[in-house]
Design an enzyme around this catalytic site. Structure first.
Site, short mmCIF file in Angstrom:
data_model
loop_
_atom_site.label_atom_id
_atom_site.label_comp_id
_atom_site.label_asym_id
_atom_site.label_seq_id
_atom_site.Cartn_x
_atom_site.Cartn_y
_atom_site.Cartn_z
N TYR A 1 -2.22 -0.28 10.03
CA TYR A 1 -2.44 -0.83 8.69
C TYR A 1 -1.17 -0.69 7.86
O TYR A 1 -0.69 -1.65 7.24
CB TYR A 1 -3.59 -0.10 8.00
CG TYR A 1 -3.74 -0.44 6.54
CD1 TYR A 1 -4.10 -1.72 6.14
CD2 TYR A 1 -3.50 0.51 5.55
CE1 TYR A 1 -4.22 -2.06 4.79
CE2 TYR A 1 -3.62 0.19 4.20
CZ TYR A 1 -3.98 -1.09 3.84
OH TYR A 1 -4.09 -1.41 2.51
N SER B 1 0.83 -1.21 0.00
CA SER B 1 0.00 0.00 0.00
C SER B 1 0.86 1.25 0.00
O SER B 1 1.97 1.25 0.55
CB SER B 1 -0.89 0.00 1.24
OG SER B 1 -1.48 1.25 1.45
#
Length: 334
Positions: free
Chosen positions: A156, A131
């Site tokens: 995350y 990501s």
């Protein structure tokens, strides 16, 4: 005739997993799809995606969580899987503040199971979702894969960085070719309801307020789903060779790419395009920056372009129009 490869896609009922599975099935690949259909967002949307995939004879579905080690081992042992594309993950920056354990279970323990299964089943190539959030507190733009990414600002992001480090380790120890893809704000039809563009569209359609964080002073490198799929498909047969990093002697077949539009857009511009495509103005509630969020994202895609001769290029004007059209059709709105 050469037999087309069998591709295992985890998270096949998710946004990117669905689009990628469909594209590969259209190209006559055999696809084994894995998903746990969790309730992080609307399960009906996941079921609707899955229903389309089940129409293809080359598709088989396994209801399973990647953190379930025994079930994953069984899936790998059932047939000759050539390439694995791991898109299953607990997504969302803000949710990682509320439920951190979900991120360790799915994104770290689950990914370890994937690596172990790939290692023991002689998988040709593992491609996995990372990501743009790994760039965290970085301020140098555009974000390059050569930049230091040791300062995540959400769990995350930390879990995705952990995936990259784990993949490199397995590439080094077991000569397993692994490719990590740092996705930049992916959007489009069949998208995720927890993403801003989906929330904005939903609220504007219903005449409700939209929440605009950091008082609108944000930029994002919005990347259309078809460009993401094109990049993944082209990289499937591009197994990484040895890493070439200054002052590093790693010989691991591991590579990380950015996949982004290489063109950050102002958040307020993005909202105005959604308003234009819907034909209705948004009621805006301006709020401060959220914990774990970043001011700007901007992908340097030089490596991607050099390796596969492709870079994302769909404009937000074109991409948002397609999303709004899909939204109206899916929710049966005029």
């Amino acid at each position: 005739m050469t037999k087309l490869k069998t591709i295992l896609i985890t998270g096949c009922a998710g946004f990117i997993g669905f689009h990628l599975s469909k594209q590969l099935l259209l190209n006559d690949y055999v696809v084994v799809g894995v998903d746990n259909l969790n309730s992080y967002y609307d399960v009906n949307l996941k079921q609707a995606r899955l229903k389309q995939l089940k129409e293809y004879k080359n598709f088989t579905f396994e209801l399973c969580s990647i953190e379930d080690k025994e079930s994953m081992e069984k899936i790998f042992s059932q047939g000759q899987i050539d390439i694995v594309i791991n898109l299953a993950a607990q997504a969302g920056v803000r949710y990682s503040l509320e439920n951190p354990s979900a991120y360790i279970e799915s994104n770290v323990v689950g990914f370890l199971n994937i690596l172990e299964c790939c290692r023991h089943n002689k998988i040709e190539h593992l491609i996995y979702a990372s990501s743009s959030s790994v760039y965290g507190a970085n301020t140098k733009l555009p974000f390059s894969t050569k930049d230091n990414v040791d300062y995540p600002v959400s769990l995350y992001a930390a879990s995705k960085r952990a995936n990259e480090l784990m993949a490199h380790t397995y590439s080094h120890l077991y000569d397993l070719p692994t490719t990590g893809l740092r996705f930049f704000t992916v959007y489009g039809p069949w998208g995720r309801p927890d993403m801003s563009y989906f929330k904005f569209t939903n609220a504007i359609m219903k005449g409700e307020k939209i929440q605009v964080f950091n008082f609108g002073q944000m930029k994002r490198d919005f990347t259309y789903i078809d460009d993401i799929v094109e990049g993944i498909v082209r990289l499937m047969d591009k197994k990484p060779q040895q890493i070439q990093v200054p002052n590093i002697s790693s010989s691991a077949p591991h590579k990380v790419y950015n996949i982004g539009n290489n063109r950050p857009e102002e958040l307020m511009t993005f909202i105005s395009v959604i308003e234009e495509k819907i034909g209705k103005k948004a009621k805006k509630e301006f709020l401060p920056m959220q914990p774990g969020d970043v001011h700007a994202t901007f992908a340097d895609v030089e490596d991607l372009e050099k390796e596969i001769g492709f870079k994302p290029r769909t404009s937000i004007n074109e991409g948002i129009e397609k999303f709004v059209d899909w939204y109206k059709e899916y929710y049966k709105l005029e």
